[in-house]
Design a protein around this motif. Structure first.
Motif, PDB file in Angstrom:
ATOM      1  N   VAL A   1       0.846  -1.190   0.000  1.00 54.74           N
ATOM      2  CA  VAL A   1       0.000   0.000   0.000  1.00 54.74           C
ATOM      3  C   VAL A   1       0.882   1.241   0.000  1.00 54.74           C
ATOM      4  CG1 VAL A   1      -0.227  -0.076   2.533  1.00 54.74           C
ATOM      5  CG2 VAL A   1      -1.860   1.256   1.197  1.00 54.74           C
ATOM      6  N   ASP A   2       0.417   2.282  -0.676  1.00 53.39           N
ATOM      7  CA  ASP A   2       1.079   3.584  -0.599  1.00 53.39           C
ATOM      8  C   ASP A   2       0.052   4.651  -0.981  1.00 53.39           C
ATOM      9  OD1 ASP A   2       3.270   5.336  -0.142  1.00 53.39           O
ATOM     10  OD2 ASP A   2       3.623   5.493  -2.288  1.00 53.39           O
ATOM     11  N   HIS A   3       0.257   5.857  -0.476  1.00 50.79           N
ATOM     12  CA  HIS A   3      -0.627   6.956  -0.859  1.00 50.79           C
ATOM     13  C   HIS A   3       0.191   8.218  -1.061  1.00 50.79           C
ATOM     14  CE1 HIS A   3      -0.840   8.987   3.205  1.00 50.79           C
ATOM     15  NE2 HIS A   3      -0.475   7.784   3.599  1.00 50.79           N
ATOM     16  N   ARG A   4      -0.289   9.079  -1.970  1.00 50.15           N
ATOM     17  CA  ARG A   4       0.433  10.304  -2.346  1.00 50.15           C
ATOM     18  C   ARG A   4      -0.560  11.419  -2.635  1.00 50.15           C
ATOM     19  NH1 ARG A   4       6.150   9.374  -1.768  1.00 50.15           N
ATOM     20  NH2 ARG A   4       5.959   7.196  -1.094  1.00 50.15           N
ATOM     21  N   ILE A   5      -0.108  12.653  -2.408  1.00 48.08           N
ATOM     22  CA  ILE A   5      -0.936  13.818  -2.716  1.00 48.08           C
ATOM     23  C   ILE A   5      -0.221  14.650  -3.774  1.00 48.08           C
ATOM     24  CG2 ILE A   5       0.008  15.437  -0.995  1.00 48.08           C
ATOM     25  CD1 ILE A   5      -2.932  16.238  -0.370  1.00 48.08           C
ATOM     26  N   GLU A   6      -0.976  15.508  -4.466  1.00 50.63           N
ATOM     27  CA  GLU A   6      -0.389  16.471  -5.406  1.00 50.63           C
ATOM     28  C   GLU A   6      -0.804  17.870  -4.981  1.00 50.63           C
ATOM     29  OE1 GLU A   6      -0.973  15.408  -9.640  1.00 50.63           O
ATOM     30  OE2 GLU A   6      -1.690  13.490  -8.876  1.00 50.63           O
TER      31      GLU A   6
ATOM     32  N   SER B   1      -9.601   7.805  -3.720  1.00 52.21           N
ATOM     33  CA  SER B   1      -9.147   9.158  -4.021  1.00 52.21           C
ATOM     34  C   SER B   1      -9.788  10.159  -3.065  1.00 52.21           C
ATOM     35  CB  SER B   1      -9.526   9.498  -5.466  1.00 52.21           C
ATOM     36  OG  SER B   1      -8.887  10.686  -5.858  1.00 52.21           O
ATOM     37  N   ALA B   2      -9.149  11.317  -2.924  1.00 50.09           N
ATOM     38  CA  ALA B   2      -9.706  12.400  -2.113  1.00 50.09           C
ATOM     39  C   ALA B   2      -9.362  13.727  -2.771  1.00 50.09           C
ATOM     40  CB  ALA B   2      -9.144  12.350  -0.688  1.00 50.09           C
ATOM     41  N   GLY B   3     -10.188  14.712  -2.533  1.00 50.12           N
ATOM     42  CA  GLY B   3      -9.921  16.055  -3.035  1.00 50.12           C
ATOM     43  C   GLY B   3     -10.428  16.259  -4.450  1.00 50.12           C
ATOM     44  N   HIS B   4     -10.303  17.492  -4.908  1.00 42.04           N
ATOM     45  CA  HIS B   4     -10.778  17.845  -6.251  1.00 42.04           C
ATOM     46  C   HIS B   4      -9.814  17.326  -7.311  1.00 42.04           C
ATOM     47  CE1 HIS B   4     -14.050  20.799  -5.272  1.00 42.04           C
ATOM     48  NE2 HIS B   4     -13.466  20.686  -4.093  1.00 42.04           N
ATOM     49  N   GLY B   5     -10.387  16.783  -8.394  1.00 40.76           N
ATOM     50  CA  GLY B   5      -9.575  16.365  -9.531  1.00 40.76           C
ATOM     51  C   GLY B   5      -8.544  15.312  -9.150  1.00 40.76           C
ATOM     52  N   LEU B   6      -8.965  14.310  -8.379  1.00 31.62           N
ATOM     53  CA  LEU B   6      -8.062  13.207  -7.981  1.00 31.62           C
ATOM     54  C   LEU B   6      -6.774  13.741  -7.353  1.00 31.62           C
ATOM     55  CD1 LEU B   6      -8.376  11.000 -11.240  1.00 31.62           C
ATOM     56  CD2 LEU B   6      -9.559  10.600  -9.069  1.00 31.62           C
ATOM     57  N   GLN B   7      -6.897  14.656  -6.396  1.00 28.51           N
ATOM     58  CA  GLN B   7      -5.693  15.275  -5.825  1.00 28.51           C
ATOM     59  C   GLN B   7      -4.861  14.292  -5.006  1.00 28.51           C
ATOM     60  OE1 GLN B   7      -6.267  18.467  -3.007  1.00 28.51           O
ATOM     61  NE2 GLN B   7      -4.060  18.835  -2.846  1.00 28.51           N
ATOM     62  N   GLN B   8      -5.536  13.448  -4.239  1.00 24.20           N
ATOM     63  CA  GLN B   8      -4.832  12.546  -3.322  1.00 24.20           C
ATOM     64  C   GLN B   8      -5.290  11.119  -3.587  1.00 24.20           C
ATOM     65  OE1 GLN B   8      -5.593  13.454   0.792  1.00 24.20           O
ATOM     66  NE2 GLN B   8      -3.724  12.465   1.500  1.00 24.20           N
ATOM     67  N   ASN B   9      -4.348  10.206  -3.683  1.00 23.64           N
ATOM     68  CA  ASN B   9      -4.691   8.844  -4.091  1.00 23.64           C
ATOM     69  C   ASN B   9      -3.964   7.804  -3.258  1.00 23.64           C
ATOM     70  OD1 ASN B   9      -6.375   9.212  -6.714  1.00 23.64           O
ATOM     71  ND2 ASN B   9      -4.666  10.654  -6.905  1.00 23.64           N
ATOM     72  N   ILE B  10      -4.682   6.700  -3.018  1.00 24.19           N
ATOM     73  CA  ILE B  10      -4.112   5.581  -2.268  1.00 24.19           C
ATOM     74  C   ILE B  10      -4.324   4.308  -3.072  1.00 24.19           C
ATOM     75  CG2 ILE B  10      -6.244   5.232  -0.898  1.00 24.19           C
ATOM     76  CD1 ILE B  10      -4.350   4.531   1.492  1.00 24.19           C
TER      77      ILE B  10
END
Lengths: 383, 376
Positions: free
Chosen positions: B236-241, B356-365
């Motif tokens: 598992v990993d998650h990242r934000i933009e 996903s979270a946030g607008h326009g797939l900002q944060q994804n796991i």
């Protein structure tokens, strides 16, 4: 901890009523820059970010970590957002520690903030729940009955709250980052307006703008850093519900359980004699004697005697809140991390004018909700 | 790759996903769900050593909303507890980290969000940068439409390509008894629906709903005793933009690509195509196409072979805020543990799960689950 975890960098903003010169992102970035500089690191060195703050309605930005991703240097990194009411700052630091202890992350940047001038905390902290009597009195109105219950059952004399407030203010005078620093006497506190009996105006915390950031690292990184690290010996969060028949709101079981748990993990048998300084979450003066008991520093109903003897003052047996504490600086979401970070600075020997002598072990504490959420970290000079 | 502790999903329960449950508060919706999850795992509350919830004060319309579920999650005598102001799938991630740190063996994760208490499009506007983005009234449909335009311009995908993806999800969603939107629709029917915000049609959008969820996770040694067929976490990993829509390539999901690369490396999975099931947190077909692109999956609903994509109907058929992500992880668990009923993918051994979270797939796991333990 499964793997050693240390605080290797501390950065905070100066705290004040209204930082009109910066927006939320700029204010948070100040603390982040100072923490990274303190740790001798760049954003590229950070593996993940853990952010904490109190309710989003305080600033009017939902899940602000999304908007703050740039200011935090979080682009293409993992970031999570913790929210556990007033305890959140300390719990956020402990969540960062868990990330390091997992072995998955080497260095974590953790941040907590509140910019209270952006909103109205009295409104945001007066939630109206279905089938529950509305409070409409903010946190002070909520906690005053608990303080009255404490006075009733302990027989504490009426001046204790004012003594706590005056001592906290004297300490804040030595902390360049504190919000309220003007000298204040016990008499002035006693003569100030009664807000929520028994809590007077000068016995309550201010509304502050401010942020704190910490860098936490594994043993390898901590030993290679430019500064002496503060090792986390133990940390835990315990929580209890609001509406349990027989619940002790004055000295909640969750707080006592949390204290016992961390003392056991840290090998502390006699906290009064084995801890040299404590930063505890005291937003209203009477909470100092109450938490001295809840944390096991004083027997039941005798916390006020510690205050009356002056054993909580600088240079005495167990200095409490040498930073000036929440009573003089309260950016709500950051207040718990300020306790944790100040405890770290004390064991590092870098607390400046408010440094306590000979600190080997320090306690950082926060609570939140209706005295339901408890969070404690034990920091030590040696691993 | 370092050897990690084997952790598994061992139980899950949810409330029906509805537009508005007029008869229950959020905590009332969650209480039977926690009971059902514990019962399905054969556990007493005292067997659980840690609990973590995911929710949002703004979604529920009140500060400290999470403190209202302590009673129903079972926090007496006092328990070790935390809460993330995020979709509950991030609470599940925190539990997994906690278990890697040796701080928990059996934990529950709860999600809840009473979306009918407020206006989600107004509430989600408040996620945006307050001075320039939120102030112009952007809501999630507007930002999703901007993203869809960017993807269509880059890839050449047309309205029909989106309609075919949406139709495929609607057909799958119709077979999911736990879904919200359960009516199949042809691409033609969906292409006849009016624009929501061009190029997204109303027929392409997920219904906002409300539910409550509870997942049980356990470490090796406990998991096998709790569950007949645990779904083991392989990676598992998650990242934000950056949030600003002009600061990133909206036609791609760089954070998904990066999170997937890290999760797949941890799992020893060559690519998403090597999994048997892929469950995506996309709330419209353009997001699904961007995520397929980020994960190296085919860009067409008509592609043959490869993993089953979105057997649940995906978030496009039910978007109960703060639970949407955890439901994707739950679908992975259900598929691998033989609990997916009619929509079960036969012989599924590995699942890729995204949220996903946030607008326009900002944060994804991105997660990888498997029927076997990852590390021995």
């Amino acid at each position: 901890m499964k793997r050693p975890v240390a605080v290797v960098g501390v950065g905070q903003t100066h705290h004040t009523s209204k930082r009109a010169d910066v927006n939320v992102a700029e204010m948070v970035r100040e603390a982040v820059d100072r923490a990274l500089l303190d740790a001798g690191l760049e954003h590229d060195d950070i593996d993940a970010i853990v952010l904490g703050k109190a309710p989003d309605p305080l600033e009017g930005i939902m899940q602000p970590e999304q908007y703050l991703a740039g200011a935090l240097g979080a682009h293409l990194k993992p970031i999570i957002r913790v929210h556990t009411a007033g305890s959140v700052g300390c719990t956020t630091a402990l969540t960062a520690a868990t990330h390091v202890a997992s072995g998955l992350y080497g260095r974590i940047l953790t941040i907590a903030f509140e910019k209270q001038s952006e909103g109205n905390a009295m409104w945001a902290l007066s939630p109206n729940y279905a089938f529950t009597q509305p409070m409409v009195a903010g946190a002070g109105g909520f906690f005053a009955p608990y303080c009255r219950a404490y006075i009733a059952r302990s027989g504490a004399p009426g001046h204790i709250g004012a003594v706590v407030a005056a001592n906290a203010r004297e300490n804040a005078g030595r902390n360049e980052y504190a919000h309220l620093r003007d000298p204040m006497t016990v008499e002035e506190a006693l003569n100030s307006m009664m807000l929520w009996e028994p809590i007077r105006f000068l016995e309550t915390c201010p509304s502050s703008d401010g942020a704190i950031a910490l860098v936490m690292a594994n043993e390898d990184h901590a030993r290679r850093g430019p500064r002496k690290p503060a090792w986390l010996k133990a940390g835990a969060t315990f929580t209890e519900p609001m509406y349990v028949p027989g619940r002790d709101q004055v000295s909640p079981l969750a707080g006592r359980t949390c204290a016992k748990w961390v003392y056991d993990k840290a090998g502390i048998r006699d906290p009064w004699n084995e801890i040299q300084v404590a930063e505890i979450y005291v937003p209203f003066s009477w909470y100092e004697p109450m938490w001295l008991e809840n944390l096991g520093f004083a027997p039941l109903n005798e916390g006020w005697k510690v205050v009356d003897r002056g054993d909580q003052k600088m240079g005495r047996h167990l200095p409490i809140n040498p930073s000036g504490g929440v009573l003089n600086t309260n950016p709500i979401g950051a207040s718990g991390m300020l306790r944790f970070g100040e405890a770290a600075l004390q064991v590092m020997g870098r607390a400046g004018e408010h440094q306590v002598g000979g600190v080997k072990t320090a306690l950082g504490h926060a609570y939140g909700g209706g005295a339901q959420y408890f969070s404690i970290g034990i920091l030590a000079a040696e691993l | 790759m370092t050897k990690l502790r084997n952790v598994a999903v061992v139980g899950f329960a949810q409330a029906p996903i509805v537009a508005a449950d007029e008869h229950h508060t959020g905590p009332e919706m969650l209480y039977p769900v926690v009971q059902a999850a514990l019962e399905s795992a054969g556990l007493e509350r005292s067997d659980v050593d840690y609990q973590c919830a995911g929710s949002s004060d703004y979604v529920d319309g009140r500060a400290f909303s999470f403190s209202q579920v302590l009673e129903v999650m079972g926090a007496w005598p006092p328990v070790q507890d935390s809460h993330v102001e995020m979709d509950a799938i991030w609470a599940a991630h925190l539990v997994w980290v906690k278990m890697q740190a040796g701080e928990s063996e059996v934990a529950i994760v709860c999600g809840f969000g009473k979306t009918s208490e407020g206006s989600p499009s107004h509430v989600l506007n408040l996620q945006l940068e307050p001075f320039y983005a939120a102030a112009i009234g952007l809501d999630p449909t507007s930002t999703a439409a901007l993203q869809a335009s960017a993807y269509m311009a880059r890839s050449g995908a047309d309205d029909r390509a989106l309609a075919e993806i949406a139709s495929k999800n609607r057909a799958a969603g119709a077979k999911n008894p736990d879904g919200q939107l359960r009516e199949a629709a042809t691409p033609e029917e969906l292409m006849a629906t009016p624009w929501a915000v061009k190029p997204l049609r109303e027929g392409y959008l997920a219904p906002i709903g409300e539910t409550a969820t509870c997942m049980v996770l356990a470490v090796e040694g406990r998991a096998e005793k709790i569950c007949d067929r645990p779904a083991w976490i392989h990676g598992v990993d998650h990242r934000i933009e950056l949030q600003a829509l002009g600061s990133r390539d909206l036609s791609r999901s760089e954070s998904t690509t990066l999170a997937a690369r890290n999760a797949f490396e941890m799992a020893g999975l060559a690519s998403a195509s090597a999994a048997d099931v892929v469950e995506l947190g996309s709330t419209n077909p353009a997001e699904e196409l961007i995520l397929r692109d980020a994960l190296g999956l085919p860009a067409s609903a008509r592609a043959q072979g490869g993993p089953a994509i979105n057997p649940s109907g995906s978030a496009q058929c039910a978007n109960p805020l703060m639970n949407t992500g955890l439901l994707r992880l739950a679908e992975g668990f259900r598929q691998l543990s033989g609990r997916a009923g009619e929509r079960g993918v036969p012989g599924a051994k590995r699942a890729v799960v995204h949220a996903s979270a946030g607008h326009g797939l900002q944060q994804n796991i991105v997660w990888v689950l498997g029927t076997e333990r990852r590390w021995s």
